[in-house]
Design a protein around this motif. Structure first.
Motif, PDB file in Angstrom:
ATOM      1  N   ALA A  15     -57.615   4.571 -28.568  1.00  0.00           N
ATOM      2  CA  ALA A  15     -56.188   5.030 -28.912  1.00  0.00           C
ATOM      3  C   ALA A  15     -56.156   6.246 -28.726  1.00  0.00           C
ATOM      4  O   ALA A  15     -55.114   6.719 -28.383  1.00  0.00           O
ATOM      5  N   GLU A  67     -47.230  14.737 -24.327  1.00  0.00           N
ATOM      6  CA  GLU A  67     -45.763  13.791 -24.131  1.00  0.00           C
ATOM      7  C   GLU A  67     -45.583  13.421 -22.847  1.00  0.00           C
ATOM      8  O   GLU A  67     -45.306  12.364 -22.590  1.00  0.00           O
ATOM      9  N   TYR A  70     -47.831  10.981 -21.008  1.00  0.00           N
ATOM     10  CA  TYR A  70     -47.665   9.569 -21.348  1.00  0.00           C
ATOM     11  C   TYR A  70     -46.149   9.004 -21.209  1.00  0.00           C
ATOM     12  O   TYR A  70     -46.001   7.948 -21.081  1.00  0.00           O
ATOM     13  N   LYS A  75     -45.991   0.638 -20.594  1.00  0.00           N
ATOM     14  CA  LYS A  75     -46.582   0.317 -22.030  1.00  0.00           C
ATOM     15  C   LYS A  75     -47.434  -1.222 -21.777  1.00  0.00           C
ATOM     16  O   LYS A  75     -48.312  -1.759 -22.269  1.00  0.00           O
ATOM     17  N   GLN A  76     -46.427  -2.085 -20.810  1.00  0.00           N
ATOM     18  CA  GLN A  76     -47.060  -3.209 -20.522  1.00  0.00           C
ATOM     19  C   GLN A  76     -46.617  -3.509 -19.081  1.00  0.00           C
ATOM     20  O   GLN A  76     -45.930  -2.810 -18.456  1.00  0.00           O
ATOM     21  N   PRO A 124     -50.318   9.107 -33.246  1.00  0.00           N
ATOM     22  CA  PRO A 124     -49.968   7.890 -33.103  1.00  0.00           C
ATOM     23  C   PRO A 124     -49.429   7.404 -31.848  1.00  0.00           C
ATOM     24  O   PRO A 124     -49.096   6.276 -31.545  1.00  0.00           O
ATOM     25  N   ARG A 125     -48.708   8.361 -31.175  1.00  0.00           N
ATOM     26  CA  ARG A 125     -47.955   7.883 -30.099  1.00  0.00           C
ATOM     27  C   ARG A 125     -48.989   7.284 -28.834  1.00  0.00           C
ATOM     28  O   ARG A 125     -48.842   6.831 -28.032  1.00  0.00           O
ATOM     29  N   ARG A 127     -51.392   5.637 -29.418  1.00  0.00           N
ATOM     30  CA  ARG A 127     -51.817   4.191 -29.878  1.00  0.00           C
ATOM     31  C   ARG A 127     -50.608   3.242 -29.140  1.00  0.00           C
ATOM     32  O   ARG A 127     -51.256   2.043 -28.949  1.00  0.00           O
ATOM     33  N   GLU A 128     -49.724   3.597 -28.770  1.00  0.00           N
ATOM     34  CA  GLU A 128     -48.553   2.598 -28.416  1.00  0.00           C
ATOM     35  C   GLU A 128     -48.938   1.989 -26.921  1.00  0.00           C
ATOM     36  O   GLU A 128     -48.420   1.219 -26.503  1.00  0.00           O
ATOM     37  N   TYR A 129     -49.820   2.778 -26.215  1.00  0.00           N
ATOM     38  CA  TYR A 129     -50.280   2.651 -24.946  1.00  0.00           C
ATOM     39  C   TYR A 129     -51.867   1.862 -25.121  1.00  0.00           C
ATOM     40  O   TYR A 129     -52.446   1.609 -23.900  1.00  0.00           O
ATOM     41  N   THR A 130     -52.239   1.518 -25.970  1.00  0.00           N
ATOM     42  CA  THR A 130     -53.764   0.887 -25.997  1.00  0.00           C
ATOM     43  C   THR A 130     -53.547  -0.414 -26.261  1.00  0.00           C
ATOM     44  O   THR A 130     -52.725  -1.020 -27.380  1.00  0.00           O
ATOM     45  N   HIS A 131     -54.183  -1.541 -25.582  1.00  0.00           N
ATOM     46  CA  HIS A 131     -54.510  -2.587 -25.676  1.00  0.00           C
ATOM     47  C   HIS A 131     -55.592  -3.026 -26.270  1.00  0.00           C
ATOM     48  O   HIS A 131     -56.671  -2.606 -25.955  1.00  0.00           O
TER      49      HIS A 131
END
Length: 186
Positions: A15, A67, A70, A75-76, A124-125, A127-131
């Motif tokens: 993350a 920033e 990223y 993200k998906q 925390p931003r 972590r939005e890109y971590t699976h």
């Protein structure tokens, strides 16, 4: 609680690529309900806690959260990664697996993680890109809905020989809709 430690470790590693230091050993105080011996000095509970070792300090991040870097990432997507996690030649069941994009931010943390250095918590931003997922009983895993790009694939678990937490990180490139097999072993 210990069974969730490897997932948390892998998720944090990727993350923001940070490693959680090993949990301190549990302290057990034996309380004798009998008579108190007058010839032995009694210590207060607060004094006894001062003797416990402090967890090692976390290394400061040298790379600020990028920033713009990223913001260019998805993200998906439609790609997938599957594989197996083994440590010392044995499958690691119920272990945490994480897939995070390779960025300047995650690269610094991955390098430190592999060296066994814990870093400050990730932004925390990131972590939005971590699976994340977990391995099955035979150490197999699958992560889907990944975007195309370059990723760190990380697995963590207890080494069956030493009992110590171990992290394995591989780099993988994915194209749109591509499926890759990854053997995470150490």
């Amino acid at each position: 609680m210990k069974r969730y430690y490897p997932l948390a470790l892998a998720a944090l590693v990727l993350a923001g690529c940070e490693v959680v230091p090993p949990a301190p050993t549990e302290r057990i105080d034996v309380i004798d309900r009998g008579e108190t011996r007058r010839d032995v000095p009694q210590e207060s509970p607060q004094e006894s806690r001062q003797d416990e070792p402090e967890p090692p300090p976390r290394a400061a991040r040298e790379v600020a959260f990028p920033e713009a870097e990223y913001a260019r990432l998805e993200k998906q997507g439609s790609a997938a990664i599957s594989g197996r996690l083994t440590l010392s030649g044995r499958a690691v069941p119920n272990a945490g697996i994480s897939v995070a994009p390779i960025t300047s931010y995650s690269a610094e943390a991955a390098e430190k993680a592999l060296a066994g250095i814990a870093v400050e918590p990730a932004d925390p931003r990131a972590r939005e890109y971590t699976h994340t997922t977990r391995t099955d009983g035979n150490g197999h895993f699958q992560v889907s809905r990944l975007p195309s790009g370059d990723f760190y694939v990380s697995g963590a678990g207890s080494d069956p020989r030493s009992g110590k937490p171990r992290v394995v990180i591989h780099q993988v490139s994915l194209g749109k809709g591509q499926h890759r097999e990854v053997e995470l072993s150490r």
